[in-house]
Design a protein around this motif. Structure first.
Motif, PDB file in Angstrom:
ATOM      1  N   ALA A  47      64.343 -48.677  43.865  1.00 48.50           N
ATOM      2  CA  ALA A  47      63.179 -49.119  44.622  1.00 48.50           C
ATOM      3  C   ALA A  47      63.270 -48.513  46.017  1.00 48.50           C
ATOM      4  CB  ALA A  47      63.122 -50.640  44.723  1.00 48.50           C
ATOM      5  N   ASP A  48      62.139 -48.373  46.666  1.00 49.48           N
ATOM      6  CA  ASP A  48      62.113 -47.930  48.056  1.00 49.48           C
ATOM      7  C   ASP A  48      62.896 -48.938  48.896  1.00 49.48           C
ATOM      8  OD1 ASP A  48      61.501 -47.270  50.704  1.00 49.48           O
ATOM      9  OD2 ASP A  48      59.380 -46.923  50.302  1.00 49.48           O
ATOM     10  N   ALA A  49      64.008 -48.503  49.481  1.00 46.30           N
ATOM     11  CA  ALA A  49      64.891 -49.415  50.209  1.00 46.30           C
ATOM     12  C   ALA A  49      64.258 -49.955  51.479  1.00 46.30           C
ATOM     13  CB  ALA A  49      66.200 -48.700  50.556  1.00 46.30           C
ATOM     14  N   ARG A  50      63.133 -49.396  51.899  1.00 50.53           N
ATOM     15  CA  ARG A  50      62.443 -49.871  53.102  1.00 50.53           C
ATOM     16  C   ARG A  50      61.373 -50.908  52.779  1.00 50.53           C
ATOM     17  NH1 ARG A  50      61.071 -43.650  54.034  1.00 50.53           N
ATOM     18  NH2 ARG A  50      60.371 -44.160  51.919  1.00 50.53           N
ATOM     19  N   ASN A  51      61.075 -51.080  51.502  1.00 44.93           N
ATOM     20  CA  ASN A  51      59.972 -51.931  51.052  1.00 44.93           C
ATOM     21  C   ASN A  51      60.550 -53.217  50.457  1.00 44.93           C
ATOM     22  OD1 ASN A  51      57.905 -53.144  49.540  1.00 44.93           O
ATOM     23  ND2 ASN A  51      56.965 -51.195  49.009  1.00 44.93           N
ATOM     24  N   GLN A  53      59.177 -55.905  49.268  1.00 46.29           N
ATOM     25  CA  GLN A  53      58.566 -56.375  48.028  1.00 46.29           C
ATOM     26  C   GLN A  53      59.070 -55.576  46.826  1.00 46.29           C
ATOM     27  OE1 GLN A  53      54.297 -56.325  48.594  1.00 46.29           O
ATOM     28  NE2 GLN A  53      54.310 -58.335  49.591  1.00 46.29           N
ATOM     29  N   ALA A  54      59.241 -54.274  47.012  1.00 44.59           N
ATOM     30  CA  ALA A  54      59.761 -53.450  45.921  1.00 44.59           C
ATOM     31  C   ALA A  54      61.205 -53.833  45.604  1.00 44.59           C
ATOM     32  CB  ALA A  54      59.674 -51.969  46.300  1.00 44.59           C
ATOM     33  N   VAL A  55      62.017 -54.045  46.638  1.00 47.09           N
ATOM     34  CA  VAL A  55      63.410 -54.438  46.421  1.00 47.09           C
ATOM     35  C   VAL A  55      63.475 -55.792  45.722  1.00 47.09           C
ATOM     36  CG1 VAL A  55      65.590 -55.006  47.560  1.00 47.09           C
ATOM     37  CG2 VAL A  55      64.229 -53.072  48.371  1.00 47.09           C
ATOM     38  N   ALA A  56      62.571 -56.702  46.080  1.00 51.20           N
ATOM     39  CA  ALA A  56      62.544 -58.011  45.419  1.00 51.20           C
ATOM     40  C   ALA A  56      62.277 -57.868  43.926  1.00 51.20           C
ATOM     41  CB  ALA A  56      61.476 -58.890  46.065  1.00 51.20           C
ATOM     42  N   GLU A 110      70.848 -49.184  64.770  1.00 52.65           N
ATOM     43  CA  GLU A 110      69.596 -49.760  65.251  1.00 52.65           C
ATOM     44  C   GLU A 110      68.420 -49.012  64.635  1.00 52.65           C
ATOM     45  OE1 GLU A 110      69.248 -50.062  69.442  1.00 52.65           O
ATOM     46  OE2 GLU A 110      71.169 -51.103  69.722  1.00 52.65           O
ATOM     47  N   ASN A 111      67.346 -49.755  64.384  1.00 47.34           N
ATOM     48  CA  ASN A 111      66.122 -49.178  63.821  1.00 47.34           C
ATOM     49  C   ASN A 111      66.394 -48.439  62.501  1.00 47.34           C
ATOM     50  OD1 ASN A 111      64.601 -50.004  66.161  1.00 47.34           O
ATOM     51  ND2 ASN A 111      65.492 -48.254  67.241  1.00 47.34           N
ATOM     52  N   HIS A 112      67.264 -49.063  61.677  1.00 48.23           N
ATOM     53  CA  HIS A 112      67.644 -48.435  60.413  1.00 48.23           C
ATOM     54  C   HIS A 112      66.530 -48.425  59.391  1.00 48.23           C
ATOM     55  CE1 HIS A 112      68.038 -52.551  58.887  1.00 48.23           C
ATOM     56  NE2 HIS A 112      68.761 -52.829  59.960  1.00 48.23           N
ATOM     57  N   GLY A 113      65.610 -49.393  59.456  1.00 46.26           N
ATOM     58  CA  GLY A 113      64.458 -49.401  58.565  1.00 46.26           C
ATOM     59  C   GLY A 113      64.700 -49.925  57.168  1.00 46.26           C
ATOM     60  N   ILE A 114      65.927 -50.374  56.873  1.00 39.88           N
ATOM     61  CA  ILE A 114      66.261 -50.848  55.530  1.00 39.88           C
ATOM     62  C   ILE A 114      65.901 -52.332  55.397  1.00 39.88           C
ATOM     63  CG2 ILE A 114      68.147 -51.216  53.888  1.00 39.88           C
ATOM     64  CD1 ILE A 114      67.480 -48.292  54.295  1.00 39.88           C
ATOM     65  N   SER A 115      65.314 -52.711  54.271  1.00 37.20           N
ATOM     66  CA  SER A 115      64.973 -54.112  54.039  1.00 37.20           C
ATOM     67  C   SER A 115      66.229 -54.979  54.058  1.00 37.20           C
ATOM     68  CB  SER A 115      64.284 -54.270  52.683  1.00 37.20           C
ATOM     69  OG  SER A 115      64.240 -55.624  52.285  1.00 37.20           O
ATOM     70  N   ASP A 143      61.712 -38.453  48.974  1.00 36.17           N
ATOM     71  CA  ASP A 143      61.950 -38.210  50.403  1.00 36.17           C
ATOM     72  C   ASP A 143      62.141 -39.521  51.170  1.00 36.17           C
ATOM     73  OD1 ASP A 143      62.336 -36.697  52.697  1.00 36.17           O
ATOM     74  OD2 ASP A 143      60.201 -36.654  53.192  1.00 36.17           O
ATOM     75  N   GLY A 144      63.068 -40.346  50.657  1.00 40.85           N
ATOM     76  CA  GLY A 144      63.382 -41.594  51.329  1.00 40.85           C
ATOM     77  C   GLY A 144      64.568 -42.263  50.670  1.00 40.85           C
ATOM     78  N   PRO A 145      65.073 -43.348  51.265  1.00 45.74           N
ATOM     79  CA  PRO A 145      66.227 -44.048  50.697  1.00 45.74           C
ATOM     80  C   PRO A 145      65.831 -44.897  49.497  1.00 45.74           C
ATOM     81  CG  PRO A 145      65.446 -45.215  52.632  1.00 45.74           C
ATOM     82  CD  PRO A 145      64.613 -43.972  52.524  1.00 45.74           C
ATOM     83  N   VAL A 146      66.636 -44.853  48.439  1.00 47.02           N
ATOM     84  CA  VAL A 146      66.350 -45.599  47.217  1.00 47.02           C
ATOM     85  C   VAL A 146      67.488 -46.583  46.961  1.00 47.02           C
ATOM     86  CG1 VAL A 146      66.036 -45.451  44.715  1.00 47.02           C
ATOM     87  CG2 VAL A 146      64.978 -43.747  46.209  1.00 47.02           C
TER      88      VAL A 146
END
Length: 322
Positions: A47-51, A53-56, A110-115, A143-146
């Motif tokens: 899942a998109d590690a920044r999202n 809802q997706a991680v849930a 800081e500002n890592h953006g990970i859920s 093109d993002g963290p998964v």
């Protein structure tokens, strides 16, 4: 998941590991869906590690406890450094073993953006760069963290081919990117670098190799109830049947998983090769579990990859919570 069966139940897409299939998988991740994909270790459920809802959706599909953190897969060292506080030791291990079956646990920057769901509220992140071509193509396309734990119901046998994924999660994930069996077959080795370098989970890279690269021994934290990395639950990687370890022969009604020159139902490696045994471990457990009989396992040497194999077997044999 938009595809539906005739009865209205969600259907898991099976995607080939082709440019078109990989592009479809990346598009699903961008849309907030969850996708299973192969790595060199096991199939992951991404899942998109920044999202959040997706991680849930990953936790929901697996039935995974929310206090159990996830590993984040990234395309390269530069991508990892955007999310964690890097160090000289991390640089040394990444240069030696990435891409590959090594996960590093480092402080969040800081500002890592990970859920926060990914880290289970911890101030560290488990991150790795996988080596599998299909995983690397997916990460490049997305093109993002998964965030991706193993693609199986929580606590059960890890999946090493797409069929294993579908057996446990069909209809609960958007798609499976199918590129055949995983070559390593054991989850990644996890090394903590937030403090003194420590082996948090043995895995597909022998701890001795890590220690040689670091020029120092890894600490082995005491076993307790504190979860600091994925794969530390006492009961994990378990088949439906009971597992009995260090067996010389099978008892009546049991099936026997062997190693080396022994008479058994399935043999991890008749020649006693620990790399072959690691690659076969979860696949053989899936096959024996389908027989619906208790599983006995002959002794495995406790060195090199044998330590990781024995770790998985001890957790598979541990008492289970209802």
């Amino acid at each position: 998941m938009t595809d539906m069966t005739g009865g209205g139940r969600p259907r898991t897409e099976i995607l080939p590991a082709s440019p078109a299939g990989t592009a479809r998988a990346a598009a699903l991740l961008r849309a907030g869906d969850i996708v299973a994909f192969p790595t060199e270790t096991v199939y992951g459920l991404g899942a998109d590690a920044r999202n959040g809802q997706a991680v849930a959706r990953v936790f929901e599909a697996k039935g995974r406890p929310a206090f159990n953190p996830l590993i984040v897969h990234v395309a390269d060292t530069g991508a990892a450094r955007r999310h964690v506080v890097w160090s000289d030791l991390a640089d040394r291990l990444a240069a030696a073993f990435w891409p590959g079956p090594l996960t590093l646990v480092l402080p969040l920057r800081e500002n890592h953006g990970i859920s926060p769901l990914v880290t289970a509220g911890l101030d560290t992140l488990a991150v790795r760069v996988p080596a599998h071509p299909a995983a690397r193509a997916l990460l490049a396309g997305f093109d993002g963290p998964v965030a991706a734990p193993s693609a199986n119901p929580s606590g059960r046998i890890s999946p090493t081919d797409a069929g294993h994924v579908l057996a446990g999660l069909d209809g609960r994930v958007a798609a499976v990117l199918d590129d055949g069996p995983c070559p390593v077959g054991l989850e990644s080795t996890i090394v903590g670098l937030a403090d003194t370098p420590a082996l948090l989970r043995p895995g597909g890279l022998p701890a001795e190799a890590v220690e040689q690269a670091l020029h120092q021994a890894l600490a082995r934290p005491a076993t307790d109830d504190t979860i600091s990395a994925p794969g530390q639950l006492s009961s994990h990687y378990a088949p439906g049947a009971s597992v009995r370890l260090n067996a010389r022969t099978a008892r009546p009604g049991e099936v026997l998983l062997g190693f080396g020159a022994t008479d058994c139902d399935l043999n991890l490696s008749p020649s006693g090769d620990l790399h072959e045994a690691a690659a076969n471990l979860f696949g053989h457990l899936h096959r024996l579990d389908a027989m619906n009989k208790p599983i006995a396992v002959t002794p495995i040497p406790d060195h090199g990859l044998g330590r990781a194999i024995n770790d998985r077997l001890r957790r598979a044999a541990a008492p289970r919570e209802d």
